[in-house]
Motif scaffolding. Structure first.
Motif, PDB file in Angstrom:
ATOM      1  N   ILE A   1       0.853  -1.211   0.000  1.00 32.10           N
ATOM      2  CA  ILE A   1       0.000   0.000   0.000  1.00 32.10           C
ATOM      3  C   ILE A   1       0.879   1.248   0.000  1.00 32.10           C
ATOM      4  CG2 ILE A   1      -1.636   1.337   1.394  1.00 32.10           C
ATOM      5  CD1 ILE A   1      -2.842  -1.336   2.328  1.00 32.10           C
ATOM      6  N   ASP A   2       1.950   1.207   0.812  1.00 32.92           N
ATOM      7  CA  ASP A   2       2.865   2.348   0.876  1.00 32.92           C
ATOM      8  C   ASP A   2       3.520   2.583  -0.487  1.00 32.92           C
ATOM      9  OD1 ASP A   2       4.631   4.303   2.406  1.00 32.92           O
ATOM     10  OD2 ASP A   2       6.125   2.911   1.599  1.00 32.92           O
ATOM     11  N   ALA A   3       3.836   1.493  -1.195  1.00 38.76           N
ATOM     12  CA  ALA A   3       4.478   1.628  -2.511  1.00 38.76           C
ATOM     13  C   ALA A   3       3.555   2.348  -3.491  1.00 38.76           C
ATOM     14  CB  ALA A   3       4.848   0.248  -3.042  1.00 38.76           C
ATOM     15  N   VAL A   4       2.267   1.983  -3.461  1.00 32.92           N
ATOM     16  CA  VAL A   4       1.312   2.672  -4.360  1.00 32.92           C
ATOM     17  C   VAL A   4       1.207   4.146  -3.978  1.00 32.92           C
ATOM     18  CG1 VAL A   4      -1.085   2.776  -5.124  1.00 32.92           C
ATOM     19  CG2 VAL A   4       0.008   0.557  -4.763  1.00 32.92           C
ATOM     20  N   ASP A   5       1.174   4.402  -2.664  1.00 32.49           N
ATOM     21  CA  ASP A   5       1.091   5.800  -2.218  1.00 32.49           C
ATOM     22  C   ASP A   5       2.280   6.608  -2.717  1.00 32.49           C
ATOM     23  OD1 ASP A   5      -1.248   5.251  -0.874  1.00 32.49           O
ATOM     24  OD2 ASP A   5      -0.303   5.027   1.111  1.00 32.49           O
ATOM     25  N   ARG A   6       3.447   5.950  -2.830  1.00 34.39           N
ATOM     26  CA  ARG A   6       4.657   6.655  -3.242  1.00 34.39           C
ATOM     27  C   ARG A   6       4.859   6.626  -4.752  1.00 34.39           C
ATOM     28  NH1 ARG A   6       8.976   3.624   0.268  1.00 34.39           N
ATOM     29  NH2 ARG A   6      10.422   4.921  -0.981  1.00 34.39           N
TER      30      ARG A   6
ATOM     31  N   HIS B   1      -4.990   6.608   6.748  1.00 31.67           N
ATOM     32  CA  HIS B   1      -4.487   7.534   5.720  1.00 31.67           C
ATOM     33  C   HIS B   1      -5.544   8.024   4.718  1.00 31.67           C
ATOM     34  CE1 HIS B   1      -0.826   5.184   6.935  1.00 31.67           C
ATOM     35  NE2 HIS B   1      -0.369   6.425   7.065  1.00 31.67           N
ATOM     36  N   ARG B   2      -6.641   7.344   4.631  1.00 29.78           N
ATOM     37  CA  ARG B   2      -7.770   7.722   3.746  1.00 29.78           C
ATOM     38  C   ARG B   2      -7.315   7.942   2.297  1.00 29.78           C
ATOM     39  NH1 ARG B   2     -12.819   7.337   6.572  1.00 29.78           N
ATOM     40  NH2 ARG B   2     -12.178   7.215   8.738  1.00 29.78           N
ATOM     41  N   GLN B   3      -6.609   6.970   1.737  1.00 23.31           N
ATOM     42  CA  GLN B   3      -6.186   7.091   0.347  1.00 23.31           C
ATOM     43  C   GLN B   3      -7.408   6.921  -0.574  1.00 23.31           C
ATOM     44  OE1 GLN B   3      -5.169   4.818   2.561  1.00 23.31           O
ATOM     45  NE2 GLN B   3      -2.975   4.344   2.415  1.00 23.31           N
ATOM     46  N   PRO B   4      -7.675   7.877  -1.445  1.00 26.52           N
ATOM     47  CA  PRO B   4      -8.831   7.763  -2.351  1.00 26.52           C
ATOM     48  C   PRO B   4      -8.797   6.498  -3.206  1.00 26.52           C
ATOM     49  CG  PRO B   4      -8.009  10.013  -2.325  1.00 26.52           C
ATOM     50  CD  PRO B   4      -7.007   9.189  -1.582  1.00 26.52           C
ATOM     51  N   TRP B   5      -7.612   6.127  -3.682  1.00 23.56           N
ATOM     52  CA  TRP B   5      -7.514   4.964  -4.578  1.00 23.56           C
ATOM     53  C   TRP B   5      -7.841   3.653  -3.862  1.00 23.56           C
ATOM     54  CZ3 TRP B   5      -4.257   0.906  -3.507  1.00 23.56           C
ATOM     55  CH2 TRP B   5      -3.258   1.127  -2.561  1.00 23.56           C
TER      56      TRP B   5
ATOM     57  N   ILE C   1     -11.750  -0.363  -2.478  1.00 27.39           N
ATOM     58  CA  ILE C   1     -11.218  -1.713  -2.231  1.00 27.39           C
ATOM     59  C   ILE C   1     -11.336  -2.068  -0.756  1.00 27.39           C
ATOM     60  CG2 ILE C   1      -9.163  -3.170  -2.343  1.00 27.39           C
ATOM     61  CD1 ILE C   1      -8.169  -1.368  -4.639  1.00 27.39           C
ATOM     62  N   ALA C   2     -10.856  -1.175   0.111  1.00 27.15           N
ATOM     63  CA  ALA C   2     -10.814  -1.475   1.545  1.00 27.15           C
ATOM     64  C   ALA C   2     -12.207  -1.647   2.125  1.00 27.15           C
ATOM     65  CB  ALA C   2     -10.070  -0.355   2.276  1.00 27.15           C
ATOM     66  N   VAL C   3     -13.124  -0.721   1.797  1.00 33.62           N
ATOM     67  CA  VAL C   3     -14.477  -0.793   2.359  1.00 33.62           C
ATOM     68  C   VAL C   3     -15.219  -2.009   1.812  1.00 33.62           C
ATOM     69  CG1 VAL C   3     -16.706   0.382   2.516  1.00 33.62           C
ATOM     70  CG2 VAL C   3     -14.590   1.697   2.750  1.00 33.62           C
TER      71      VAL C   3
ATOM     72  N   VAL D   1     -19.503   6.030   2.118  1.00 34.73           N
ATOM     73  CA  VAL D   1     -18.908   5.037   1.213  1.00 34.73           C
ATOM     74  C   VAL D   1     -19.632   3.702   1.373  1.00 34.73           C
ATOM     75  CG1 VAL D   1     -16.828   3.719   0.654  1.00 34.73           C
ATOM     76  CG2 VAL D   1     -16.646   6.168   1.176  1.00 34.73           C
ATOM     77  N   VAL D   2     -19.853   3.311   2.621  1.00 38.92           N
ATOM     78  CA  VAL D   2     -20.588   2.069   2.884  1.00 38.92           C
ATOM     79  C   VAL D   2     -21.973   2.130   2.249  1.00 38.92           C
ATOM     80  CG1 VAL D   2     -21.646   0.662   4.689  1.00 38.92           C
ATOM     81  CG2 VAL D   2     -19.327   1.546   5.008  1.00 38.92           C
TER      82      VAL D   2
END
Length: 529
Positions: free
Chosen positions: A43-48, A79-83, A87-89, A110-111
Motif C-alpha cells: 500500500i505504501d508503494a502505491v502511495d509513493r 491515511h484515507r487514500q482515495p484509490w 477496495i478497503a471498504v 462510502v458504505v
C-alpha cells in the motif's frame, strides 16, 4: 529476496534491466508472503507512486483473508487514500471485518454506496444497524442514502433535518429525503414543518403534498393552505372575522402565493372573505394589497365593506367608489352607510361634465414666478416692512407648518393684499369671500390638494374642510363648482370617520372605532394639546 526490508527497498530499484528485475522479484516475494506486514508495504508503494502500482492494486483487490483485509482497512482508516477507499471498504463488508470500519460520515457514505450493488444490501445492513444504534451525526444522511427512510421517526426535528437534505449533492440522499417527506403522517405539528418548507424553498412538490390537504397547527398557516387550495369554505371554518389569520398568511406567503391568494379571493366573490381581506389590510399586513381589497369587495357585492374601507383612504381613492355607486345603483345595507353614499353620489353628479383648463403661457424673459422665488430663498420675517417679504415669510411658514392657524387668521385681516392672498391660499377660516384675492383658489389646483386629503382625521381637520366647502359654495364658476363637489364628498365621508369622539357618562363612546386607554397606559407628558 530474503526479507521484507530488502523487498521494500527493491520495489524502487533503479536501472533499466537490473532495476526491472529487482522490482519484479520484490513484488513476487511480497505477493507470496500475503501477510499484514507485506500488505502495508505494498500500500505504501502505491502511495509513493511505484512503477508497478497497477499490478499491486490488482493484487490487493483479490485479497480475501480476514487478517490481511483487516490490515488493509486499518491502513485506509489511518491515511484515507482515495484509490484504496472502494477496495478497503468493499473487502471489509464482504469478508467479515465490518467492525473495523469507523462510524464517521466519510466511511458511512462510502458504505451506503455499496447498498445498491449486487449481493451487498445485507452486508451494508449490519453496518447500518450500528449506525441506528449509536446515532452518529451522519445517521440521517446515511439512512436516507441506503433507502431506510422508514426507520426514521416522524418527528419535527428529524423532519426539519431531512428537509435540509432535499437538495443534497448526493442523488441517493435526495431520493431518500423525498421518500421520508412523502411518508410522513398527516399530523398538525409535522404539517407545520412542511408548510414552512414550502414557503422557504418554493417547492411545488412540497406544495402538492401540503395541499392534499395537510393542515398545520397554526391558524394563519391553515388560512394560507386553504386559500391556496381555493377552499374558501375551509378558510371560513377558522371563523376569521377580524382577518387576523388572513393577515398572518399574507405576511408569511411568497410573492407568488400572494398572487394566488388574491386571485382566489377575487374569483370567490364571497362577501365575508372580502371583508376578512379588508380587515387584514387595515392591520397593515405585509403583502396585503389595498387595491385588491376594493376589487374583491366589489366582486362580492359587499357595499358595506366598501364604505368601511374608505376609512384608510384618501379622497382620490374614494372617488372611483363614488362613481361605482353612481353607475351601478348599488347601496349598502346599513342605513347610515346608505345615507353617506347617497350624499356622496349627489355631490359627484353635481360636478361639471367637462372642465377645460388652458396651460399658462411661459413667463417673459427676465421675469420669475413669485412663489418659486419665495421657495428658493425662504423668508422668515413675518413683521418685515415690505408686505411682499411678509407674504413670502407667511407662505414659506405655511408650507413648512411653522405658521399656526391663529397667525393665518390675523394675516387674513391685513390691510396689505399680499398677506391676505396667502391666507386665502391656505384656506384660512378668517378670510372674507368678497375679497378680490379670493380668485387664488380657482387657479392653484385646489382639486389636487383635496384629492390627496385623508378621510380619517381630527376635529380641526373636519372643521377646516367644512369651512372650505361653505366658502366654495359662494364662489361662482365651473372650477369652484368642481372643487365644491370634491370638498362635499370629503366632508361626507369625514362625517362618518373624522372629527371628535363623544364619551357618555357610562364611559361608552358614540363611535365603534374609539379606543379606550386606562390612566396607567398614558403618561401625562404624552397629552400634548
Amino acid at each position: 529476496m530474503k526479507n521484507l526490508p530488502n523487498a521494500k527497498k527493491n520495489l524502487f530499484a533503479d536501472g533499466f534491466l537490473l532495476g526491472m528485475f529487482y522490482r519484479k522479484q520484490a513484488l513476487k516475494y511480497l505477493f507470496e508472503q500475503g501477510n499484514p506486514e507485506s500488505i502495508k508495504i505494498l500500500i505504501d508503494a502505491v502511495d509513493r507512486g511505484q512503477k508497478d502500482k497497477k499490478a499491486i492494486v490488482r493484487y490487493l483487490s483479490g485479497l480475501t483473508k480476514p487478517d490481511v483485509v483487516k490490515a488493509m482497512v486499518e491502513d485506509w482508516v489511518q491515511h484515507r487514500q482515495p484509490w484504496l477507499t472502494d477496495i478497503a471498504v468493499g473487502k471489509a463488508l464482504t469478508y467479515g471485518t465490518r467492525g473495523e470500519l469507523p462510524l464517521d460520515e466519510e466511511t458511512g457514505m462510502v458504505v451506503a454506496g455499496f447498498a445498491s450493488r449486487p449481493n451487498m444490501a445485507e452486508r451494508v445492513s449490519i453496518y447500518g444497524k450500528r449506525v441506528l444504534h449509536e446515532k452518529p451525526p451522519f445517521m440521517i444522511r446515511f439512512t436516507l442514502k441506503i433507502g431506510w427512510a422508514s426507520c426514521l421517526e416522524p418527528h419535527p426535528r428529524i423532519a426539519n433535518d431531512v428537509i435540509g437534505l432535499l437538495n443534497d449533492e448526493d442523488k441517493g440522499v435526495q431520493e431518500g429525503a423525498w421518500d421520508y417527506i412523502g411518508s410522513l403522517p398527516n399530523r398538525p405539528d409535522l404539517n407545520s414543518i412542511l408548510v414552512d418548507a414550502w414557503i422557504r424553498l418554493g417547492s411545488e412538490r412540497i406544495g402538492t403534498l401540503v395541499q392534499e390537504p395537510r393542515l398545520p397547527a397554526e391558524p394563519d398557516k391553515v388560512a394560507l393552505v386553504q386559500l391556496l387550495r381555493g377552499d374558501v369554505a375551509g378558510y371560513h371554518r377558522l371563523n376569521d372575522t377580524s382577518g387576523r389569520y388572513l393577515a398572518g398568511a399574507l405576511s408569511m406567503a411568497t410573492a407568488d402565493m400572494r398572487r394566488r391568494i388574491n386571485s382566489v379571493i377575487l374569483d370567490a366573490k364571497d362577501a365575508a372573505l372580502a371583508e376578512s381581506y379588508r380587515q387584514a389590510v387595515a392591520t397593515g399586513a405585509e403583502g396585503a394589497d389595498s387595491k385588491q381589497v376594493i376589487q374583491s369587495l366589489m366582486a362580492a357585492g359587499n357595499e358595506d365593506g366598501l364604505v368601511e374601507a374608505t376609512r384608510t383612504m384618501t379622497l382620490g381613492e374614494v372617488l372611483p367608489l363614488c362613481k361605482h355607486w353612481a353607475q351601478t345603483g348599488h347601496r349598502p345595507s346599513n342605513p347610515k352607510y346608505t345615507a353617506i353614499v347617497e350624499r356622496a353620489v349627489k355631490a359627484l353628479q353635481s360636478m361639471p361634465d367637462k372642465l377645460d383648463v388652458e396651460p399658462a403661457a411661459a413667463l417673459p424673459k427676465g421675469l420669475d414666478d413669485l412663489f418659486d422665488c419665495w421657495q428658493r430663498k425662504p423668508l422668515t420675517d413675518l413683521d418685515a416692512v415690505d408686505p411682499f417679504q411678509r407674504a413670502g415669510a407667511l407662505f414659506v411658514g405655511w408650507q413648512k407648518g411653522t405658521v399656526n392657524e391663529a397667525t393665518l387668521n390675523q394675516k387674513a385681516a391685513s390691510s396689505d393684499w399680499p398677506e391676505r392672498l396667502i391666507a386665502h391660499l391656505a384656506g384660512c377660516a378668517g378670510t372674507q369671500q368678497k375679497d378680490h384675492v379670493s380668485w387664488i383658489n380657482m387657479v392653484v389646483g385646489l382639486d389636487a390638494d383635496l384629492l390627496a386629503e385623508p378621510i380619517q382625521c381630527g376635529p380641526e381637520d373636519i372643521q377646516t374642510s367644512e369651512d372650505l366647502r361653505d366658502r366654495l359654495s359662494k364662489i361662482k364658476g365651473i372650477l369652484s363648482q368642481r372643487n365644491w363637489a370634491l370638498c362635499e364628498m370629503l366632508c361626507t365621508f369625514r362625517s362618518l370617520y373624522g372629527g371628535q369622539i363623544v364619551v357618555g357618562d357610562d364611559d361608552s363612546a358614540d363611535r365603534a372605532d374609539a379606543v379606550r386607554f386606562d390612566e396607567e397606559q398614558v403618561a401625562v407628558d404624552d397629552l400634548d394639546f
